[in-house]
Design an enzyme around this catalytic site. Sequence first.
Site, PDB file in Angstrom:
ATOM      1  N   GLY A 188      -0.686  -0.957   6.994  1.00 47.22           N
ATOM      2  CA  GLY A 188      -1.961  -1.616   6.769  1.00 47.22           C
ATOM      3  C   GLY A 188      -2.115  -2.023   5.318  1.00 47.22           C
ATOM      4  N   CYS A 189      -3.021  -2.956   5.061  1.00 49.47           N
ATOM      5  CA  CYS A 189      -3.181  -3.478   3.700  1.00 49.47           C
ATOM      6  C   CYS A 189      -3.688  -2.403   2.741  1.00 49.47           C
ATOM      7  CB  CYS A 189      -4.076  -4.705   3.702  1.00 49.47           C
ATOM      8  SG  CYS A 189      -5.669  -4.483   4.531  1.00 49.47           S
ATOM      9  N   TYR A 190      -4.766  -1.712   3.125  1.00 52.88           N
ATOM     10  CA  TYR A 190      -5.251  -0.632   2.263  1.00 52.88           C
ATOM     11  C   TYR A 190      -4.189   0.460   2.125  1.00 52.88           C
ATOM     12  CZ  TYR A 190     -10.214  -2.085   2.076  1.00 52.88           C
ATOM     13  OH  TYR A 190     -11.394  -2.727   1.830  1.00 52.88           O
TER      14      TYR A 190
END
Length: 343
Positions: free
Chosen positions: A146-148
């Site tokens: 995921g990006c985070y």
Amino acid sequence: MKSIKVGVYGGTGYSGWALIQLLLAHPEVAIQFVTSERLAGKDLSEAWPLAPKIPLQSALKVDLQQVDCVFLCLPHTHSAKIAANAKKAGLFVIDLSADLRLNNPEDYQYWYKVPHAAPDLLPVVYGLPEHYREQIKEAKLVANPGCYATAILLGLLPLAKAELLAENMPIVVDAKSGTTGAGRNPKQNILFSEVTGNFSPYKIGRVHPHIGEIEQQLAANGVKKGNLIFSPHLLPVDRGILAAIYATVKNAQQAVTAIQQSYTSEPFINVLPEGEFATLAHVVRTPNAVLSLTPAGENHLIIMVAIDNLLKGAASQAVQNFNLLFGFDETTALLNAAQRAGA
């Protein structure tokens, strides 16, 4: 002739279009199909005016025999069954959704509130190249982070591996993301009139599902689960993530050195000199991550990590993983990515 034939599921979303732009520039890739349920039968240019006229197909009608690898740019809960079918067909799979990121179906159901659609696929290699490069090279299925999670793990994994995080102490992450992180489907909270001039938190505390994959990777390196406190915020910008990580460490200077040494030879990671601070301007529309490190006493370290959520947080990381899977130079199609990402 381009050697690797690929298909892209979900080409009309933000990450799908960012990925397609990179793949079109890859010297070894031929895109055989792009799917969209909403626009099946039309061209990609109807979703993205600057796109070439690639016909869009329904996912149910594509021929998996015509490709070597598929990228799944689909919403969470939509990828697992397609990944299972692709695996059965002998294909390589790079999943940009959350469906393959957690190692067991119980954790998936806890964080995503639905049963896993293909639990026999789990666990899958986690596609963070800077830390799992050799495992990715040997994989057939890769779970794109995921990006985070990408931003936060780039800051914390070197400390976990070096056993420098203080035991049983909270790790506080205050992170901000542009609106593309919420996807392209219309939602009131990301309308221009709602976002402009505003700055708002969401899913704060221990609610955001990316906590599951972050703690899973830290736990694999000896860090007890349950201590991550995560507060994401929505910025009034289109893209980019800036994460401020507040970590209690055994020795701040040793922690700085561990992070610096971890990324000395990494093509897409830049650790700034002391006194400089990571910003969105360092990374937006590039495949890079930029870190800045600020000791706040002998046992506390503030780690700032900036990435583009659509590139290092999604599409360019997927291409990085693709290059590793197929034995290409890891930077292929990525060094000039800024020119192909709407800069």
